[in-house]
Every structure is written in C-alpha cells, then in structure tokens.
Design a protein around this motif. Sequence first.
Motif, short mmCIF file in Angstrom:
data_model
loop_
_atom_site.label_atom_id
_atom_site.label_comp_id
_atom_site.label_asym_id
_atom_site.label_seq_id
_atom_site.Cartn_x
_atom_site.Cartn_y
_atom_site.Cartn_z
N ARG A 1 -1.01 5.97 9.86
CA ARG A 1 -2.09 6.92 9.52
C ARG A 1 -1.99 8.18 10.38
N PRO B 1 -0.26 7.97 3.50
CA PRO B 1 -1.40 7.53 2.69
C PRO B 1 -1.50 6.03 2.63
N ILE B 2 -2.10 5.45 3.64
CA ILE B 2 -2.15 3.99 3.73
C ILE B 2 -3.57 3.53 4.07
N ALA C 1 1.20 4.09 -3.03
CA ALA C 1 0.99 5.51 -2.78
C ALA C 1 2.22 6.35 -3.12
N ARG D 1 0.83 -1.21 0.00
CA ARG D 1 0.00 0.00 0.00
C ARG D 1 0.86 1.26 0.00
#
Length: 207
Positions: free
Chosen positions: A201, A206-207, A101, A97
């Motif tokens: 987070r 951005p996960i 991103a 992820r």
Amino acid sequence: MTIKAVVFDFGGVLIDWNREYLYKHLIPDDTERRWFLDNVCKMEWVVQQEGGQSIKEGTAELIALHPGHEALIRAFYERWHEMVAGVLEEGVALVDRLEAAGVPLFGLTNWSAETFPYAWDRFDVLRKFREIVVSGRVGLVKPDPQIFALMRAEIEKQLPGIQPHELVFIDDNLANAQAATALGWHGVHHTGAIGTEAKLRALDLPI
C-alpha cells in the motif's frame, strides 16, 4: 510512484514448505532432529538441488559424506511431498487482490526443477503468474544478481522498457529481498501478510 509489476517468491510466501513436517516423524527427538537438519540435510545442500544439481547426484554425494544416515537422507526427496503442507492462504489472498486490480504478476523461486512440477500440478495460485523463473531450471539461485536479471528480462518481454524501480519483489528470505533492493527493485521482506500488504500500500499498489 508507479509500480508496473510484482514478483513473488513461493516457499514461505505462497507455499507452506518446511523440512520439519517430514522429519518430526522420522526423528522425534527435537535435539537430534535439529542436529540432523543443521549438519546433514542442511539448507546449503538443498540449495545445490535448487541450483540445478540432480536429486540423484545430490543424494549420492550426501550419503557418501554421511553413510550412517543413508535412510534419512534418501527420505528427503523420496518423501519430499510430505514437507509441503499446502498453500499459505493469506499470501494467496494478496495474489488474488493484485490480480483483480490488474497488476502484472511474476514468480521467482529457488526450487528444484525435479520437484517443482509437484507444486505446479497442485496449487492453482501458480497459474496466476505471467512467467515463472525456477532456479533449478536456469542453474542460478537467489540472491545471485544474475537470476534477477533473468527475471527482469522475462518481464521486459511482456512489459517493454520496464525499469528496476517499477518492480516489487516479495520474499521471506531477507537476503533475497535485500538483493533485489540493491538492484534498484523494491525488495519486500515477507514476515507476514499484514506487514507485506502495508508495504505494498505504501508503494501505491491497489490492494
């Protein structure tokens, strides 16, 4: 807050390595096995190889100290691959992820230079990192501040001017995460993917 790179430890975060996976077969009795792993093939000895001592030398030194356990000691590295169960899927999903991103990823691992190629050849997740610092190759082990300095220097080659507060370091060893924090990084003690994701987070990743 702007995080510009995330650094991952491997064992216990992305790779499932455990001495028990081999020695539960070699020493079925729980009490005997725990004594052996706490007093003979203990982690302090493993760290010597992770810090650059050759497997041949480390094995010979330990056999000299515990000659009655020679066969079990030799098995440690002769059958080392049996301690590696595979990847930890939830950790790999975090890497995927972050990569998707566009977050730059790096690796910092305590690992013998002689056994690391086994993991490199088998686990594709390791190829997602822009650079990997392997303790056995540089002769330093976490939580030594010098190995973090080497990691930061490698990152700075690709991200010039990066500052400690722009780095996140994820490790399942609390002392290592604390060492990163002491250097101004955001040290994340990994106890599970859900908790680590929440911490990332909170850092606006951005996960």
